[in-house]
Design a protein around this motif. Structure first.
Motif, PDB file in Angstrom:
ATOM      1  N   GLY A  51      65.197 -58.406 -30.489  1.00  0.00           N
ATOM      2  CA  GLY A  51      64.789 -57.650 -29.283  1.00  0.00           C
ATOM      3  C   GLY A  51      63.590 -58.749 -28.502  1.00  0.00           C
ATOM      4  N   LEU A  52      62.600 -59.088 -29.471  1.00  0.00           N
ATOM      5  CA  LEU A  52      61.645 -60.018 -28.765  1.00  0.00           C
ATOM      6  C   LEU A  52      62.110 -61.497 -28.445  1.00  0.00           C
ATOM      7  CD1 LEU A  52      58.436 -59.173 -30.759  1.00  0.00           C
ATOM      8  CD2 LEU A  52      59.050 -58.988 -28.162  1.00  0.00           C
ATOM      9  N   ALA A  53      63.023 -61.851 -28.985  1.00  0.00           N
ATOM     10  CA  ALA A  53      63.728 -63.156 -28.734  1.00  0.00           C
ATOM     11  C   ALA A  53      64.238 -63.090 -27.311  1.00  0.00           C
ATOM     12  CB  ALA A  53      64.713 -63.558 -29.787  1.00  0.00           C
ATOM     13  N   PHE A  54      65.129 -61.984 -27.474  1.00  0.00           N
ATOM     14  CA  PHE A  54      65.759 -61.773 -26.237  1.00  0.00           C
ATOM     15  C   PHE A  54      64.751 -61.524 -24.852  1.00  0.00           C
ATOM     16  CE2 PHE A  54      67.125 -58.597 -22.807  1.00  0.00           C
ATOM     17  CZ  PHE A  54      68.592 -59.156 -22.509  1.00  0.00           C
ATOM     18  N   LEU A  55      63.774 -60.912 -25.080  1.00  0.00           N
ATOM     19  CA  LEU A  55      62.632 -61.050 -24.122  1.00  0.00           C
ATOM     20  C   LEU A  55      62.083 -62.325 -23.817  1.00  0.00           C
ATOM     21  CD1 LEU A  55      61.060 -57.459 -24.899  1.00  0.00           C
ATOM     22  CD2 LEU A  55      62.455 -58.209 -22.893  1.00  0.00           C
ATOM     23  N   VAL A  56      61.808 -62.956 -24.755  1.00  0.00           N
ATOM     24  CA  VAL A  56      61.218 -64.523 -24.426  1.00  0.00           C
ATOM     25  C   VAL A  56      62.199 -65.196 -23.734  1.00  0.00           C
ATOM     26  CG1 VAL A  56      60.398 -66.480 -25.656  1.00  0.00           C
ATOM     27  CG2 VAL A  56      59.690 -64.244 -26.463  1.00  0.00           C
ATOM     28  N   GLY A  57      63.557 -65.215 -24.086  1.00  0.00           N
ATOM     29  CA  GLY A  57      64.698 -65.859 -23.479  1.00  0.00           C
ATOM     30  C   GLY A  57      64.588 -65.634 -21.867  1.00  0.00           C
ATOM     31  N   LEU A  58      64.494 -64.216 -21.804  1.00  0.00           N
ATOM     32  CA  LEU A  58      64.550 -63.728 -20.341  1.00  0.00           C
ATOM     33  C   LEU A  58      63.313 -64.209 -19.368  1.00  0.00           C
ATOM     34  CD1 LEU A  58      66.813 -61.822 -19.253  1.00  0.00           C
ATOM     35  CD2 LEU A  58      65.205 -60.016 -19.441  1.00  0.00           C
ATOM     36  N   GLY A  59      62.319 -64.313 -20.026  1.00  0.00           N
ATOM     37  CA  GLY A  59      61.097 -64.771 -19.406  1.00  0.00           C
ATOM     38  C   GLY A  59      61.126 -66.289 -19.210  1.00  0.00           C
ATOM     39  N   ALA A  60      61.982 -67.225 -20.126  1.00  0.00           N
ATOM     40  CA  ALA A  60      62.146 -68.433 -19.975  1.00  0.00           C
ATOM     41  C   ALA A  60      62.989 -68.789 -18.900  1.00  0.00           C
ATOM     42  CB  ALA A  60      62.584 -69.275 -21.211  1.00  0.00           C
ATOM     43  N   ASP A  61      64.273 -68.045 -18.687  1.00  0.00           N
ATOM     44  CA  ASP A  61      65.068 -67.968 -17.795  1.00  0.00           C
ATOM     45  C   ASP A  61      64.523 -67.936 -16.316  1.00  0.00           C
ATOM     46  OD1 ASP A  61      67.591 -68.257 -18.838  1.00  0.00           O
ATOM     47  OD2 ASP A  61      67.875 -66.377 -19.407  1.00  0.00           O
TER      48      ASP A  61
END
Lengths: 149, 275
Positions: A51-61
């Protein structure tokens, strides 16, 4: 609570390092600090998972202006892979754990390149060696200063 | 010795992983099919990045100050003399330009076309590249407080660099003409033929599109902005034709253009602003 604050601070520092404007000649070789932060948090903290990995990835995008969902997808894959590989380690050592991190960075970039090729957007090939180098330096510093290892 | 078991002992959750992977795929499809839906999110993110861009201005101020301190009086005198000579030469060139402008206005009057509006040039410094170096976007140290607006054209002493795409109080983002999403309407100076120059994501080369392979185009032809579409002012250098390649199967020639402006290493740039 203290750890969560430190993680928030780490994310902030990684974000600043990731987007700070650099001269064009250097910018191509900038390590992907947000991915380094993510793999570190996935390995060394109890809070980070898909879940948090997804959010960090989205933030990085959003911060790195890549196609929305690309880094989020790769971050989730990386979270899954990290968990699977860590589960296989019977006698943990810092070298093994950082080795897992290096493999997962490779997985992240390989999957990102495939997605970028499918989407026909520019591929950032130089980021992998410099990111791995930065990861290695972090591992070296970790080994020097952490007496537990 | 303490066991370094710092990592979480949580198991694998394939179901959760699958949900997030599908979510990421949906976002990818949305960004591809309906990029306008997510435009506001991207604009908000860039606004959130503004304090970092703002902070990035100070090191360049500092290095500029240190450089000035180290420069000797003799070097400053030499620079001053060289700049005076350049100003004189430019003034002399401007006299002929005044004559050309007068003639042009006369011709525009004959053709009953409105005269080209005047403009001011505002000097700005390139702070650095954007967070994604493959995007061909650079950050400038001038923003809304200096009258910078979205859509304004930016040039250097050799030609057009690009257009402003985001404006913040003290900084702005410039999309270079070499970006894949950028295209400029041009005229071939020698023949007057209209065409489109588009970016390829490479600061060293642009491509000249929609030119038939039988058209009169030669290596070395100079391309200037035509002003068509009103996005960029007319008459500025865009580049020079560097390579022409034609295939039998294609109606259009594959033409490469070397950009006139220094897209890779421009330190100072000029923002064209309406008077």
């Amino acid at each position: 609570m203290k750890r969560i604050i430190w993680l928030g601070f780490g994310f902030l520092v990684a974000s600043v390092l990731a987007i700070y404007p650099l001269p064009a000649s250097i910018a191509l070789y900038r390590p992907w600090w947000l991915v380094i932060f993510l793999v570190w948090a996935l390995i060394f903290t109890r809070y980070f998972y898909v879940g948090l990995a997804f959010l960090v990835g989205l933030g990085a995008d959003l911060l790195l202006n890549t196609h929305l969902g690309h880094q989020a997808f790769c971050a989730v894959l990386m979270a899954l892979g990290t968990r699977a590989l860590l589960g296989m380690i019977k006698t943990p050592s810092l070298a093994k754990v950082y080795g897992v991190g290096a493999i997962m960075l490779g997985v992240f970039f390989t999957s990102l390149w495939i997605l970028q090729l499918i989407a026909q957007t520019s591929v950032q090939a130089w980021a992998l060696p410099t990111t791995l180098l930065a990861w290695g330096v972090i591992g070296f510093i970790h080994a020097k200063f952490d007496k537990a290892f | 010795m303490q066991t370094p078991l710092l990592f979480s002992a949580r198991g694998l959750s394939l179901k959760k992983t699958l949900i997030f992977l599908v979510l990421a795929l949906i976002l990818m499809l949305l960004d591809t099919g309906r990029p306008s839906w997510l435009k506001n999110v991207r604009v908000s993110t860039h606004s959130a990045m503004q304090p970092i861009y703002q902070g990035a201005r100070y090191p360049s101020f500092f290095f500029g100050y240190v450089q000035d301190l180290w420069q000797s009086k003799e070097a400053l005198r030499r620079d001053n003399a060289r700049l005076r000579a350049e100003v004189l030469a430019n003034r002399a060139r401007l006299q002929t330009l005044d004559y050309a402008t007068a003639q042009n206005n006369q011709l525009l009057g004959v053709l009953s076309t409105s005269a080209v509006a005047g403009h001011d040039l505002r000097l700005a410094k390139v702070i650095g590249t954007d967070s994604n170096p493959t995007k061909q976007v650079v950050v400038l140290d001038k923003g809304a407080t200096d009258g910078v607006q979205i859509g304004q054209t930016v040039v250097d002493e050799r030609g057009i660099l690009g257009q402003i795409i985001n404006v913040y109080p003290n900084t702005s983002r410039l999309l270079l003409i070499s970006d894949e999403e950028q295209a400029v309407a041009v005229n071939i100076a020698r023949t007057g033929q209209r065409a489109i120059v588009s970016g390829r994501g490479d600061a060293d080369a642009l491509s000249l599109d929609y030119v038939f392979k039988v058209a009169d185009v030669q290596v070395g032809d100079v391309l200037v902005s035509s002003g068509l579409g009103g996005r960029m002012p007319a008459g500025y250098h865009i580049g020079t034709v560097s390579k022409i390649h034609s295939t039998q199967t294609d109606n259009f020639a594959n033409i490469m253009v070397s950009p006139a402006a220094n897209l890779k290493g421009a330190g100072y740039v000029l923002i064209i602003q309406p008077q």
